[in-house]
Design an enzyme around this catalytic site. Structure first.
Site, short mmCIF file in Angstrom:
data_model
loop_
_atom_site.label_atom_id
_atom_site.label_comp_id
_atom_site.label_asym_id
_atom_site.label_seq_id
_atom_site.Cartn_x
_atom_site.Cartn_y
_atom_site.Cartn_z
N GLU A 464 0.81 -1.22 0.00
CA GLU A 464 0.00 0.00 0.00
C GLU A 464 0.84 1.27 0.00
O GLU A 464 0.46 2.28 -0.61
CB GLU A 464 -0.97 -0.01 1.18
CG GLU A 464 -2.15 -0.98 1.02
CD GLU A 464 -1.79 -2.45 1.18
OE1 GLU A 464 -0.68 -2.74 1.67
OE2 GLU A 464 -2.61 -3.31 0.81
N HIS A 534 -12.23 -6.52 7.21
CA HIS A 534 -12.97 -6.13 6.01
C HIS A 534 -14.16 -5.24 6.32
O HIS A 534 -14.97 -4.98 5.43
CB HIS A 534 -13.46 -7.37 5.25
CG HIS A 534 -12.35 -8.25 4.78
ND1 HIS A 534 -11.78 -9.22 5.57
CD2 HIS A 534 -11.64 -8.26 3.62
CE1 HIS A 534 -10.80 -9.82 4.91
NE2 HIS A 534 -10.69 -9.25 3.73
#
Ligand SMILES: Cc1ncc(C[n+]2csc(CCOP(=O)(O)OP(=O)(O)O)c2C)c(N)n1
Ligand SMILES: [Mg+2]
Length: 734
Positions: A464, A534
């Site tokens: 990321e 999530h």
């Protein structure tokens, strides 16, 4: 600023040693000694408490001057670090510029007194604003190299355009340009170092990585940071690199090494890695004392390798200068440094009134009327959504309208690149003849690679910080990266780049550089089974970061119009997309067409009411509507619901107007209650609207814990319509 290119550059690219003229040898010495003289003068000023920080290049001069003289300021690109004083000088930063930094003067060309000294920046010289963070610059350098390549391959991308960020980003590029980025050997332990050489290697980018190995990271010796004590050995297997491990104390060696590295890069063969062994002659900085952790013998051995002393002896030995001549030269350089300091100490200091200038763009205001085209255009054509949806008219989901916005904007603006994990249809593009393509784990980027090609839409490595760091490099060059972080829950590796680089770039460079990146981030829960990794929220961590715009739409039309504004504006934007809303029936809309934009900072009254106000956003908007309908039906409570739509900026006027009307207010969000987004809004209401309130300000949020997997637990953790209903009834009855 005084951006005079040094005389060394004016005389052209340096030849190899056997061809170096006496004049060039003297020029090398002049630059090295001037750098040391500026260091020493700053150290004196620090001891006299006239400046507040000093970190020197002492011992690194030969390596840095060699790099600068082999490259071209204002043509090549530079991402240095704090120890690169000699590099900066040799590229054309003047001693006066440096002293202005040290003093923190208003006219400090690097930051206007905002950054510590030796945090370089010069647009004219292509020196990109430097931070204190170790290794963040490396990924930005990679993105810069990618942007240069993109412009060279697709010159149409560079075209100027009015009406969006491009009006403020002139592009310059050269097909054979090189990017130099520098780092200490200790900082090669950072993951971002490895992420940067990964992409530079994979894409054969023209980036020179310079490791300035002085054997210490503050007090930590090299063998603690680098297994085996030698970084060259560890990186040796990366493909496409030109490698050189050199004695960084000899400028003749270093110039040659950088010339060879640059030739490799300019020929398009790939990146280069130069590992220069140098000495750290002074302590890490003036806040450090190396006598506390280095033996006397070790320090004395370093002194014997002082590149300036060695080169001085050589110039005299080769008969290039006499002792008297070299003494005279040194005295004149010391005087130059002293005079620069005297002048800088007289320079006006920055005005307090200007502190917040350049937190955001001063040129393009995303709250302005130019983005207010909110009336959707006449019914959209029945184009298929690029994600392969069947040709059909009718309302589109949020996922479709985001996808359509990306497609329309990419058609309009060739500078947009889209990348992230799994965002391409297929990295092996030849497979697209027989497969449908991936286009994102939520299919939001589906069809984009197929339409715009693999140069504009591609997969990143699974890293990321790599995604965001490179995006900063792209944006600094005038491109518009619209990148995806696959799940909000995995944004943290990029947090360093977001918080210390992306958000602060414009402010810290006093408006010289900007990185208007768009980061799209699927966020939130109510998924049934998403759990901790999530389903989290956490938007207040980003609204607490100045310099970022934070957007959080609740429906398809808003998502489309706000994403368009995000892409066209000139600030970095965190664009949160609630996963649960992607395909919800609630909030579907017709495609509003390719020019539909919604300004930031304009809330929407999604349900007018008179009894109390509910301020919310994201997935709580449909839940609040459900609760409000029930409250009306069962309790006769008439709730006004405000959807903030953007969290920074937010629409204070709309909140105030509603609260003045209803005199009761609840702020509701999905994220945890404590220290959440609602705390700020509630506090401001209590502060500024105290006399308009008939009841305390209430808040609704998730429990102060993580989101659990088992739906029974998730339901209890996250606020539900019943939670909101209860709060409405309670507040009305207060
Ligand atoms: C991300 C980050 N962590 C820690 C620091 C504090 N820090 C500043 S310099 C430094 C040591 C760097 O050593 P090295 O990379 O070898 O460079 P040198 O100073 O020796 O040239 C540390 C730990 C920082 N600036 N950034
Ligand atoms: Mg070091």
């Amino acid at each position: 600023m005084e951006a005079a290119i040094s005389s060394a550059h004016a005389s052209g690219t340096y030849p190899a040693r056997d061809e170096l003229t006496a004049q060039q040898m003297i020029e090398i010495y002049r630059l090295m000694f001037l750098s040391r003289a500026v260091d020493d003068r700053e150290i004196l000023l620090k001891r006299q408490q006239k400046i507040f920080f000093q970190i020197s290049s002492a011992g690194h001069e030969a390596l840095q001057v060699g790099a600068a003289l082999a490259l071209r300021p204002g043509y090549d690109w530079f991402f240095p670090y704090y120890r690169d004083g000699a590099l900066a000088l040799a590229l054309g930063v003047t001693p006066y510029d440096m002293m202005l930094q040290a003093v923190g003067a208003a006219s400090d060309p690097a930051s206007g007194g905002r950054q510590m000294p030796r945090h370089w920046s010069s647009r004219a010289l292509h020196i990109v604003s430097t931070s204190s963070s170790t290794a963040t610059q490396l990924l930005q350098a990679v993105g810069c190299g990618e942007a240069g390549r993109a412009f060279s391959k697709h010159p149409a991308m560079a075209a100027k355009a009015e009406g969006d960020y491009r009006a403020f980003h002139d592009v310059d590029f050269h097909g054979d340009e090189v990017v130099l980025t520098c780092v200490g050997e200790g900082s090669t332990s950072q993951g971002e170092f490895w992420e940067a050489i990964n992409t530079a290697s994979n894409q054969k980018l023209p980036v020179i990585f310079l490791v300035e190995d002085n054997g210490y990271a503050i007090s930590v010796p090299v063998e603690v940071n680098t297994p085996g004590g030698n970084i060259s050995r560890l990186v040796a297997n990366f493909p496409n690199f030109h490698f050189a491990e050199i004695d960084g104390n000899d400028p003749v060696v270093t110039i040659r090494a950088f010339q060879e590295a640059a030739a490799h890069c300019r020929a398009g063969l790939g990146p280069a890695f130069i590992h220069g062994h140098v000495v750290r002659l002074y302590s890490h900085s003036l806040s450090d004392d190396d006598k506390n952790y280095r033996s006397a013998a070790e320090r004395e051995a370093d002194l014997l390798r002082d590149p300036i002393a060695l080169f001085r002896t050589r110039l005299i030995g080769e008969g290039i200068l006499t002792v008297t001549e070299i003494d005279e030269l040194e005295h004149s350089l010391e005087r130059e440094a002293a005079e620069a300091a005297e002048r800088a100490l007289e320079a006006p200091l920055p005005a307090v009134e200007g502190i917040t200038t350049h937190v955001y763009s001063e040129d393009l205001d995303p709250t302005s009327a130019s983005f207010a085209t909110e009336q959707p255009q006449a019914a959209a054509k029945t184009d298929a959504a690029p994600d392969g949806g069947k040709k059909r008219a009718g309302p589109r989901t949020m996922a479709e309208l985001i996808n359509i916005c990306l497609r329309d904007e990419m058609r309009r603006d060739p500078r947009i690149v889209v990348y992230g994990e799994d965002v391409a249809d297929a990295s092996r593009a030849e497979a697209l003849a027989e497969v449908k393509g991936k286009g994102g784990v939520f299919k939001l980027t589906a069809g984009l690679q197929s339409e715009f090609g693999s140069d504009r839409v591609f997969n990143s490595p699974l890293a990321e910080a790599n995604i965001v760091g490179r995006a900063i490099g792209y944006a600094l060059r005038g491109m518009k990266p619209v990148v995806e972080i696959q799940f909000f829950d995995y944004i943290w590796p990029a947090m360093h780049q977001i918080r210390n680089e992306l958000s602060v770039m414009r402010w810290r460079s006093n408006g010289t550089w900007a990185a208007p990146v768009v980061i799209r981030v699927p966020i939130g829960g109510y998924l049934t089974g998403g759990a901790i990794y999530h389903s989290q929220s956490g938007e207040s961590l980003f609204t607490h970061t100045p310099g970022l715009r934070v957007v959080f739409p609740s429906n398809a039309l808003d998502a489309n119009g706000l994403l368009r504004t995000a892409i066209r504006c000139d600030d970095p934007v965190l664009f949160f997309e609630h996963k649960r809303l992607y395909r919800e029936t609630y909030g579907r809309a017709q495609d509003p067409g390719p020019d539909f934009a919604i300004p930031f900072g304009k809330a929407k009254i999604v349900r007018p009411g008179t009894d109390l106000t509910l301020v919310t956003y994201g997935a709580l908007v449909p839940r609040a509507l459900q609760a409000a309908q029930q409250a009306q039906r069962e309790h006769g409570i008439d709730t006004e619901i405000l959807d903030l739509r953007t969290l920074n900026p937010y629409d204070w006027e709309a909140i105030a107007e509603s609260v003045r009307k209803t005199n009761r207010v609840i702020v509701a969000h999905e994220d945890m209650l404590s220290w959440g987004y609602g705390a700020e809004i509630a506090s401001r209401i209590a502060d500024e609207l105290f006399h308009d309130l008939d009841a305390p300000v209430r808040r609704i949020g998730a429990m102060d814990t993580f989101v659990a997997y088992q739906p029974k637990l998730e339901d209890a953790i996250l606020p539900q319509p019943e939670t909101i209903l209860k709060a409405l009834v309670s507040l009305k009855g207060f």
